[in-house]
Each structure stands twice: as structure tokens, then as C-alpha cells.
Enzyme design. Structure first.
Site, PDB file in Angstrom:
ATOM      1  N   HIS A   1       3.396  -7.735   1.172  1.00  0.00           N
ATOM      2  CA  HIS A   1       2.761  -8.706   2.062  1.00  0.00           C
ATOM      3  C   HIS A   1       1.665  -9.480   1.346  1.00  0.00           C
ATOM      4  O   HIS A   1       1.173  -9.059   0.300  1.00  0.00           O
ATOM      5  CB  HIS A   1       2.165  -7.999   3.287  1.00  0.00           C
ATOM      6  CG  HIS A   1       1.124  -6.980   2.954  1.00  0.00           C
ATOM      7  ND1 HIS A   1       1.438  -5.690   2.584  1.00  0.00           N
ATOM      8  CD2 HIS A   1      -0.240  -7.045   2.908  1.00  0.00           C
ATOM      9  CE1 HIS A   1       0.327  -5.003   2.344  1.00  0.00           C
ATOM     10  NE2 HIS A   1      -0.713  -5.816   2.522  1.00  0.00           N
TER      11      HIS A   1
ATOM     12  N   ARG B   1      -1.373  -4.274  -6.321  1.00  0.00           N
ATOM     13  CA  ARG B   1      -1.247  -5.733  -6.470  1.00  0.00           C
ATOM     14  C   ARG B   1      -0.065  -6.013  -7.399  1.00  0.00           C
ATOM     15  O   ARG B   1      -0.047  -5.543  -8.540  1.00  0.00           O
ATOM     16  CB  ARG B   1      -2.553  -6.271  -7.063  1.00  0.00           C
ATOM     17  CG  ARG B   1      -2.761  -7.753  -6.964  1.00  0.00           C
ATOM     18  CD  ARG B   1      -4.087  -8.170  -7.607  1.00  0.00           C
ATOM     19  NE  ARG B   1      -5.253  -7.616  -6.935  1.00  0.00           N
ATOM     20  CZ  ARG B   1      -6.129  -6.800  -7.482  1.00  0.00           C
ATOM     21  NH1 ARG B   1      -6.004  -6.419  -8.744  1.00  0.00           N
ATOM     22  NH2 ARG B   1      -7.159  -6.357  -6.808  1.00  0.00           N
TER      23      ARG B   1
ATOM     24  N   HIS C   1       0.839  -1.194   0.000  1.00  0.00           N
ATOM     25  CA  HIS C   1       0.000   0.000   0.000  1.00  0.00           C
ATOM     26  C   HIS C   1       0.877   1.248   0.000  1.00  0.00           C
ATOM     27  O   HIS C   1       1.924   1.278   0.653  1.00  0.00           O
ATOM     28  CB  HIS C   1      -0.912   0.006   1.225  1.00  0.00           C
ATOM     29  CG  HIS C   1      -1.680  -1.267   1.387  1.00  0.00           C
ATOM     30  ND1 HIS C   1      -2.648  -1.668   0.495  1.00  0.00           N
ATOM     31  CD2 HIS C   1      -1.593  -2.253   2.316  1.00  0.00           C
ATOM     32  CE1 HIS C   1      -3.135  -2.842   0.880  1.00  0.00           C
ATOM     33  NE2 HIS C   1      -2.518  -3.208   1.976  1.00  0.00           N
TER      34      HIS C   1
ATOM     35  N   GLU D   1      -1.376  -0.881   8.281  1.00  0.00           N
ATOM     36  CA  GLU D   1      -2.318  -1.843   8.858  1.00  0.00           C
ATOM     37  C   GLU D   1      -1.611  -2.815   9.792  1.00  0.00           C
ATOM     38  O   GLU D   1      -0.374  -2.839   9.875  1.00  0.00           O
ATOM     39  CB  GLU D   1      -3.040  -2.613   7.739  1.00  0.00           C
ATOM     40  CG  GLU D   1      -2.131  -3.413   6.849  1.00  0.00           C
ATOM     41  CD  GLU D   1      -2.838  -3.968   5.614  1.00  0.00           C
ATOM     42  OE1 GLU D   1      -3.996  -3.607   5.355  1.00  0.00           O
ATOM     43  OE2 GLU D   1      -2.209  -4.758   4.900  1.00  0.00           O
TER      44      GLU D   1
END
Length: 325
Positions: free
Chosen positions: A179, A199, A104, A121
Site C-alpha cells: 500500500h 519499504r 507491514h 491498520e
């Protein structure tokens, strides 16, 4: 008028190509689909705003609550900074198959490119099948050139860090860290309010209609953190009937709170809402003359103006306690 209740929201269920049945079978999330990948517990993402399911506020959505109650709901400092945008997105995720390898962008890139927050996150593993794993970060520092070579050769796993995981494992995922959630993992996710994902590899997996999901190869190159750590797993301790910090960053703080019996909690020192996610067992929240039950896989929001609550657990239960410092 002050907000005067603890708030539960209707989960927003998301079908995913990699989703499974655990959100239904283990967390009691009802859907006609057999591929529920995510349950958005508290969301202010555009088009996916959470709706209250309990008390006098039933039927109101999160945006309406912030508009009406402002800092009573979220806290003075948070309202001054975020205005009418709720800053966190709270989820449960079930990966029947591996998610794409992704990352991200940080706040600056996300703002420039998408007019969005970045997406820092964290994950708390609630259940993991035997040999289930998570991909988090690189094994050793790599150059962008090395990364591109492995991406082109479909050999990314040769340079990525893969950890087998079990219940209770915690991983912090700052922006830029590559990740992926592996097959067989059920987890709780706490993140900034953002749905921006780059992605980079999707296992050459087709959609049901034979098409493929977009990859974000170019966007990702200058968003990736190419450094490496000796270990990516968060080390923390637990103490019964006490909040112990797991993760703290500028975007959120998350504590773990194992409960047996009765605990009185005072949030006087916090200028923030507090979210509780039940990750094991079931508990009862008491506030004034109100009671709200919370079972495994459920979430509740305590408004910033409510400072004293009581939590009761007849069996050993565990909560994640989330707020902003």
C-alpha cells in the site's frame, strides 16, 4: 482509585520528507516545520509516549496511566492480554507527496524479527485533492518472481491497484498488503501499536542531504500477501446519531458516528477503552460534571470504566469510534 476523567493527549508531530501543511491549516496542529507528515494522537511506541493535556491527570503519560489504573483504563481482557502496552496507535496523516510503497509484517514475523506487534491498520479519508489516490493491493494475483521482476524494472505500478479517493472513503490494510498513500490525501489512521514498515519502493526520492531512505527488499518477500481482491474499498453505511460499524478485526473495531444535536452513549457491553477521533465539525463530550470539546482533528480517550457519556453537536459533525472487541 478509579480513573474519573475523559483524556486528551498532546499530539506528537512527525516531520516527513513527504509531509505538508494540511495538519496545520486544516487540523490546527502547530509546528515550526512546513513538512508535518503525521500527528500521533495516542501512542505507546517506545520513545513516543503520549502525554495528557487536560484535567487532574495533566502531565502524566500513557504508560504511567496504564501502570496505575490497569484494567480500569483499558479493560480487563485487554490488560490481561497486553499488560502495560497500549495496543493501538492513532494518527492523522497528510501526504503532500506520495508515501513510499510499503507493507507491514504479521504478528509472527514482527515478533521473530523485531520483538514487536505486527501492523494491521485502516484509513479513513478526511480530505483529498482532485485526482488524489491510494495504492492498495495487487490488480491480480502475482507470484513472488513476477513481483521481483516488476520491482527490478521499476514497473510496480503496472501490477498494483490504484484507486482515486474522496472524503469518507475507507480502506482496511491487513498485514502483508502492499500500500501507499498518494499525494494530496489527508486521512485518519488506526493501527496496531507498531512502527515496523517494510519499504519496497520510494520513488527514487532523495533526502534533503542527498542520501536515500533504506529499502527492505529481502525482508518484504516472504511478508507480502500476493493475492488480489476485486475491490479493496470498504463499503459501509451512515446513520445520524448512531454508531455504524466500518471495520472490525481482532485488533480493533471502528464505527462511524455522525452527530447532530445530542446523543447519550452507553458502553456497558464493552470491556475496552473507547477512542473518538473528530473527522468533521466539533462536538462537546459530557461526563458527570465534566465537559471536553473536540474539534476536527482532535482525539479523546474514554477509559474502560466510564460507561455513560453524552455527546452534543451544534452542527453536523462526524466521529470515528474505536475500541477492541
Amino acid at each position: 482509585m478509579k480513573i474519573n476523567q475523559l483524556i486528551k493527549f498532546e499530539p506528537i508531530l512527525k516531520d516527513k520528507i513527504w509531509g505538508g501543511e494540511k495538519l496545520a491549516t486544516l487540523l490546527n496542529k502547530h509546528s515550526k516545520s512546513k513538512d508535518i507528515g503525521e500527528s500521533w494522537e495516542i501512542s505507546d511506541v517506545e520513545g513516543d509516549t503520549s502525554i495528557v493535556v487536560n484535567g487532574a491527570l495533566k502531565g502524566k503519560n500513557l504508560k504511567e496511566l496504564i501502570l496505575k489504573y490497569t484494567s480500569d483504563l483499558v479493560g480487563d481482557k485487554i490488560y490481561a492480554h497486553f499488560g502495560e502496552k497500549f495496543p493501538l496507535l492513532i494518527k492523522f496523516i497528510d501526504a503532500k507527496e506520495a508515501l513510499s510503497i510499503q507493507l507491514h509484517p504479521n504478528d509472527q514475523l514482527a515478533q521473530e524479527r523485531h520483538n514487536s506487534f505486527g501492523k494491521t491498520e485502516m484509513w479513513y479519508v478526511m480530505q483529498a485533492d482532485k485526482n488524489a489516490n491510494l495504492i492498495v493491493g495487487f490488480q491480480k494475483e502475482v507470484s513472488p518472481k513476477e513481483y521481483i521482476k516488476h520491482l527490478d524494472n521499476k514497473s510496480l505500478l503496472d501490477i498494483l491497484n490504484v484507486d482515486e479517493v474522496q472524503k469518507g472513503d475507507v480502506y482496511f490494510i491487513p498485514t502483508g498488503r502492499v500500500h501507499a498513500i498518494g499525494a494530496g490525501v489527508l486521512l485518519a489512521e488506526i493501527q496496531q501499536t507498531s512502527d515496523i514498515t517494510y519499504r519496497i519502493y520510494d520513488w527514487d526520492r532523495p533526502n534533503p542531504d542527498g542520501t536515500f531512505r533504506d529499502l527492505h527488499t529481502e525482508e518484504a518477500i516472504d511478508a507480502i500477501d500476493y493475492s488480489a481482491k476485486d475491490s479493496y474499498k470498504t463499503v459501509y453505511s451512515k446513520n445520524e446519531n448512531a454508531s455504524s460499524e466500518i471495520v472490525s478485526c481482532q485488533y480493533f473495531t471502528t464505527n462511524v458516528l455522525p452527530i447532530k444535536g445530542e446523543v447519550s452513549i452507553n458502553h456497558q457491553e464493552k470491556d475496552s477503552f473507547v477512542i473518538y477521533m473528530c473527522v468533521e465539525g466539533n462536538v462537546t463530550f459530557q461526563y458527570e460534571n465534566q465537559t471536553e470539546k473536540l474539534k476536527t482533528g482532535e482525539t479523546i480517550l474514554v477509559p474502560a470504566c466510564i460507561k455513560n457519556i453524552k455527546i452534543i453537536a451544534d452542527e453536523v459533525s462526524e466521529l470515528l469510534e474505536v475500541y477492541i472487541k
